[in-house]
Design a protein around this motif. Structure first.
Motif, PDB file in Angstrom:
ATOM      1  N   LEU A 205      26.809  57.211   4.875  1.00  0.00           N
ATOM      2  CA  LEU A 205      26.838  57.401   6.318  1.00  0.00           C
ATOM      3  C   LEU A 205      27.014  58.873   6.666  1.00  0.00           C
ATOM      4  O   LEU A 205      26.090  59.507   7.127  1.00  0.00           O
ATOM      5  CB  LEU A 205      27.910  56.532   6.996  1.00  0.00           C
ATOM      6  CG  LEU A 205      27.771  56.384   8.505  1.00  0.00           C
ATOM      7  CD1 LEU A 205      26.472  55.690   8.887  1.00  0.00           C
ATOM      8  CD2 LEU A 205      28.957  55.627   9.086  1.00  0.00           C
ATOM      9  N   ARG A 206      28.204  59.417   6.480  1.00  0.00           N
ATOM     10  CA  ARG A 206      28.453  60.860   6.582  1.00  0.00           C
ATOM     11  C   ARG A 206      29.601  61.156   5.619  1.00  0.00           C
ATOM     12  O   ARG A 206      30.439  60.286   5.397  1.00  0.00           O
ATOM     13  CB  ARG A 206      28.916  61.255   8.002  1.00  0.00           C
ATOM     14  CG  ARG A 206      27.915  61.083   9.113  1.00  0.00           C
ATOM     15  CD  ARG A 206      28.534  61.510  10.450  1.00  0.00           C
ATOM     16  NE  ARG A 206      29.788  60.808  10.713  1.00  0.00           N
ATOM     17  CZ  ARG A 206      29.891  59.598  11.248  1.00  0.00           C
ATOM     18  NH1 ARG A 206      28.821  58.938  11.605  1.00  0.00           N
ATOM     19  NH2 ARG A 206      31.077  59.039  11.432  1.00  0.00           N
TER      20      ARG A 206
ATOM     21  N   PHE B  39      38.856  55.363   6.851  1.00  0.00           N
ATOM     22  CA  PHE B  39      39.368  54.032   7.189  1.00  0.00           C
ATOM     23  C   PHE B  39      40.105  53.385   6.019  1.00  0.00           C
ATOM     24  O   PHE B  39      40.481  52.232   6.084  1.00  0.00           O
ATOM     25  CB  PHE B  39      38.225  53.125   7.664  1.00  0.00           C
ATOM     26  CG  PHE B  39      37.675  53.571   8.990  1.00  0.00           C
ATOM     27  CD1 PHE B  39      38.404  53.357  10.156  1.00  0.00           C
ATOM     28  CD2 PHE B  39      36.462  54.229   9.076  1.00  0.00           C
ATOM     29  CE1 PHE B  39      37.917  53.790  11.381  1.00  0.00           C
ATOM     30  CE2 PHE B  39      35.971  54.663  10.295  1.00  0.00           C
ATOM     31  CZ  PHE B  39      36.701  54.445  11.455  1.00  0.00           C
TER      32      PHE B  39
ATOM     33  N   GLU C 180      36.612  63.824  10.001  1.00  0.00           N
ATOM     34  CA  GLU C 180      36.212  62.484  10.434  1.00  0.00           C
ATOM     35  C   GLU C 180      37.402  61.707  11.002  1.00  0.00           C
ATOM     36  O   GLU C 180      37.235  60.873  11.877  1.00  0.00           O
ATOM     37  CB  GLU C 180      35.576  61.716   9.263  1.00  0.00           C
ATOM     38  CG  GLU C 180      34.157  62.169   8.931  1.00  0.00           C
ATOM     39  CD  GLU C 180      33.127  61.702   9.968  1.00  0.00           C
ATOM     40  OE1 GLU C 180      33.435  60.793  10.763  1.00  0.00           O
ATOM     41  OE2 GLU C 180      32.021  62.259   9.980  1.00  0.00           O
TER      42      GLU C 180
ATOM     43  N   MET D 283      27.987  69.717   8.774  1.00  0.00           N
ATOM     44  CA  MET D 283      26.556  69.447   8.734  1.00  0.00           C
ATOM     45  C   MET D 283      26.044  69.871   7.360  1.00  0.00           C
ATOM     46  O   MET D 283      26.723  70.580   6.630  1.00  0.00           O
ATOM     47  CB  MET D 283      25.856  70.317   9.781  1.00  0.00           C
ATOM     48  CG  MET D 283      26.554  70.369  11.107  1.00  0.00           C
ATOM     49  SD  MET D 283      25.838  69.217  12.206  1.00  0.00           S
ATOM     50  CE  MET D 283      24.193  69.843  12.225  1.00  0.00           C
ATOM     51  N   HIS D 284      24.800  69.442   7.057  1.00  0.00           N
ATOM     52  CA  HIS D 284      24.171  69.909   5.832  1.00  0.00           C
ATOM     53  C   HIS D 284      24.117  71.434   5.835  1.00  0.00           C
ATOM     54  O   HIS D 284      23.896  72.037   6.884  1.00  0.00           O
ATOM     55  CB  HIS D 284      22.736  69.383   5.737  1.00  0.00           C
ATOM     56  CG  HIS D 284      22.669  67.983   5.224  1.00  0.00           C
ATOM     57  ND1 HIS D 284      22.840  67.684   3.898  1.00  0.00           N
ATOM     58  CD2 HIS D 284      22.479  66.809   5.858  1.00  0.00           C
ATOM     59  CE1 HIS D 284      22.751  66.375   3.736  1.00  0.00           C
ATOM     60  NE2 HIS D 284      22.544  65.822   4.913  1.00  0.00           N
TER      61      HIS D 284
ATOM     62  N   LEU E 193      20.687  63.837  15.614  1.00  0.00           N
ATOM     63  CA  LEU E 193      21.497  65.022  15.874  1.00  0.00           C
ATOM     64  C   LEU E 193      21.290  65.426  17.322  1.00  0.00           C
ATOM     65  O   LEU E 193      20.190  65.275  17.862  1.00  0.00           O
ATOM     66  CB  LEU E 193      21.055  66.167  14.963  1.00  0.00           C
ATOM     67  CG  LEU E 193      21.553  66.129  13.528  1.00  0.00           C
ATOM     68  CD1 LEU E 193      20.946  67.280  12.752  1.00  0.00           C
ATOM     69  CD2 LEU E 193      23.063  66.207  13.479  1.00  0.00           C
TER      70      LEU E 193
ATOM     71  N   PRO F 286      18.135  71.280   9.984  1.00  0.00           N
ATOM     72  CA  PRO F 286      17.386  71.944   8.912  1.00  0.00           C
ATOM     73  C   PRO F 286      16.448  70.988   8.181  1.00  0.00           C
ATOM     74  O   PRO F 286      15.361  71.384   7.758  1.00  0.00           O
ATOM     75  CB  PRO F 286      18.475  72.469   7.969  1.00  0.00           C
ATOM     76  CG  PRO F 286      19.785  72.060   8.515  1.00  0.00           C
ATOM     77  CD  PRO F 286      19.595  71.342   9.797  1.00  0.00           C
TER      78      PRO F 286
ATOM     79  N   LYS G  80      19.014  58.654  11.746  1.00  0.00           N
ATOM     80  CA  LYS G  80      19.272  57.450  10.947  1.00  0.00           C
ATOM     81  C   LYS G  80      18.984  56.227  11.784  1.00  0.00           C
ATOM     82  O   LYS G  80      19.196  56.247  13.002  1.00  0.00           O
ATOM     83  CB  LYS G  80      20.754  57.377  10.562  1.00  0.00           C
ATOM     84  CG  LYS G  80      21.178  58.378   9.555  1.00  0.00           C
ATOM     85  CD  LYS G  80      22.662  58.192   9.254  1.00  0.00           C
ATOM     86  CE  LYS G  80      23.206  59.465   8.648  1.00  0.00           C
ATOM     87  NZ  LYS G  80      24.401  59.936   9.265  1.00  0.00           N
TER      88      LYS G  80
ATOM     89  N   LEU H 269      29.759  54.644  13.335  1.00  0.00           N
ATOM     90  CA  LEU H 269      28.364  54.928  12.969  1.00  0.00           C
ATOM     91  C   LEU H 269      27.893  56.321  13.354  1.00  0.00           C
ATOM     92  O   LEU H 269      27.128  56.937  12.629  1.00  0.00           O
ATOM     93  CB  LEU H 269      27.435  53.865  13.580  1.00  0.00           C
ATOM     94  CG  LEU H 269      27.692  52.431  13.099  1.00  0.00           C
ATOM     95  CD1 LEU H 269      26.714  51.471  13.756  1.00  0.00           C
ATOM     96  CD2 LEU H 269      27.590  52.331  11.581  1.00  0.00           C
TER      97      LEU H 269
ATOM     98  N   ASN I  55      28.883  60.320  14.807  1.00  0.00           N
ATOM     99  CA  ASN I  55      29.932  61.318  14.997  1.00  0.00           C
ATOM    100  C   ASN I  55      29.618  62.084  16.281  1.00  0.00           C
ATOM    101  O   ASN I  55      28.686  62.884  16.324  1.00  0.00           O
ATOM    102  CB  ASN I  55      29.980  62.274  13.799  1.00  0.00           C
ATOM    103  CG  ASN I  55      31.096  63.305  13.934  1.00  0.00           C
ATOM    104  OD1 ASN I  55      31.539  63.612  15.042  1.00  0.00           O
ATOM    105  ND2 ASN I  55      31.553  63.820  12.808  1.00  0.00           N
TER     106      ASN I  55
ATOM    107  N   VAL J  89      28.446  65.847  16.758  1.00  0.00           N
ATOM    108  CA  VAL J  89      27.106  66.378  16.470  1.00  0.00           C
ATOM    109  C   VAL J  89      25.974  65.390  16.701  1.00  0.00           C
ATOM    110  O   VAL J  89      24.811  65.762  16.639  1.00  0.00           O
ATOM    111  CB  VAL J  89      27.014  66.883  15.004  1.00  0.00           C
ATOM    112  CG1 VAL J  89      27.738  68.211  14.852  1.00  0.00           C
ATOM    113  CG2 VAL J  89      27.552  65.860  14.022  1.00  0.00           C
TER     114      VAL J  89
END
Lengths: 233, 86
Positions: A59-60, A67, A96, A105-106, B10, B17, B41, B67, B69, B72
């Motif tokens: 997910l991220r 959790f 989070e 972010m990436h 996003l 990117p 997603k 699910l 955030n 962002v």
């Protein structure tokens, strides 16, 4: 009275043993592992949330780990003022969990980056950095694909106004060159504090730099700064 | 039983990117008509609920709590017609 460190272990944590080695073997501190399903943090003076890929980064990064049952206790401890350090994935988990502001972010260039970088201490007004000098440059490894720190303009201003930026990416002379900000983080941010100052999140891995054999012992300077404060307090 | 699809993207103000790199690749393919690429997603949910409103509110909870955030990402929920439970 001795200080006890608790390292939280999630499925997918992979720097938990590095952190244990750094704290227990190198720094000589009483250190314990705490499984993420545990619900007891009693007797723990400093909480460490280590790096890794908790829950496979599904997910991220950090989204699912927050959790885990232990996180309720971490939140309580945070409110009570217990020092908490989140390194790399630990930083992502703290974001989070809303214990620190912003999001990851990436990396801007989309690559996973594993190398030594320089970071500059931005504030000595925290229990974690009090033993460092302002603008002191440390040589510490990073190892992440999602370390591009993002926060809104207002959020950034709050961080700046309240002296919550702990470390910035810089070059070896402490200059904030664009190249030094290899992952594209807002304002070169490598590590931040919460408003109260008892929570630190940072992407670099001081636990991987505690002996000359590891390429740098600057991580040791970081832990010494922390210990002088926490143990001496 | 309802089916919900959640599109997570996003925020527009945030650099993507991955989308940018993909856009470059599409241009290399000669698909120059494509002027922008954003990657997100898609999450599908089966939801036990009596009404569409209830299903939507459950999906909304899922988005705000886990699910997406909000710092962002934006999300969009679509609730699909009641499915027969198989």
């Amino acid at each position: 009275m001795s200080t006890t460190f608790g390292i939280i272990v999630f499925p997918g944590s992979n720097c938990d043993h590095d952190a244990f080695y750094a704290l227990d073997e190198v720094m000589g501190m009483e250190t314990k592992f705490i499984w993420h399903k545990d619900t007891d943090l009693s007797g723990i003076d400093v909480i460490v949330i280590p790096g890794g890929f908790s829950y496979g980064d599904y997910l991220r990064s950090g989204a699912i780990a927050r959790f885990s049952p232990i996180m309720n206790e971490v939140e309580k401890a945070a409110n009570e003022g217990v020092p908490i350090i989140g390194i790399c994935n630990g930083f992502q988990i703290l974001l989070e969990a809303n214990l620190l502001p912003g999001a990851m972010m990436h990396n801007q260039q989309l690559r996973f980056v594993c190398k030594n970088v320089f970071i500059r201490c931005e504030t000595t007004d925290s229990i974690f950095t009090r033993g460092l000098n302002k603008d002191q440059v440390l040589d510490i490894p990073v190892s992440h694909g999602e370390g591009n720190y993002f926060i809104s303009e207002d959020g950034l201003k709050e961080l700046q106004d309240h002296d919550q930026i702990a470390f910035r990416y810089c070059d070896e002379h402490g200059e904030l060159t664009p190249e030094a900000n290899f992952n594209g983080s807002v304002d070169h941010i490598a590590g931040i504090l919460n408003r109260k100052g008892n929570i630190l999140g940072l992407m670099p891995h001081p636990e991987r730099a505690v002996e000359p054999l590891l390429g740098s012992s600057d991580g040791r300077i970081f832990f010494e700064s922390l210990l002088n404060r926490v143990v001496g307090a | 039983m309802f089916k919900a699809t959640v599109n997570i993207t996003l925020r527009d103000s945030i650099l993507d990117p991955q989308g940018k790199a993909t856009h470059h690749a599409l241009q290399n393919l000669g698909l120059n008509q494509i002027s922008k690429v954003r990657i997100g997603k898609l999450v599908e949910l089966n939801i036990d609920a009596d009404t569409e409103e209830e299903a939507r509110s459950i999906a909304e909870d899922a988005c705000t709590q886990l699910l997406a955030n909000a710092v962002v990402e934006d999300y969009e929920i679509t609730i699909h017609k009641k499915q027969t439970v198989s």
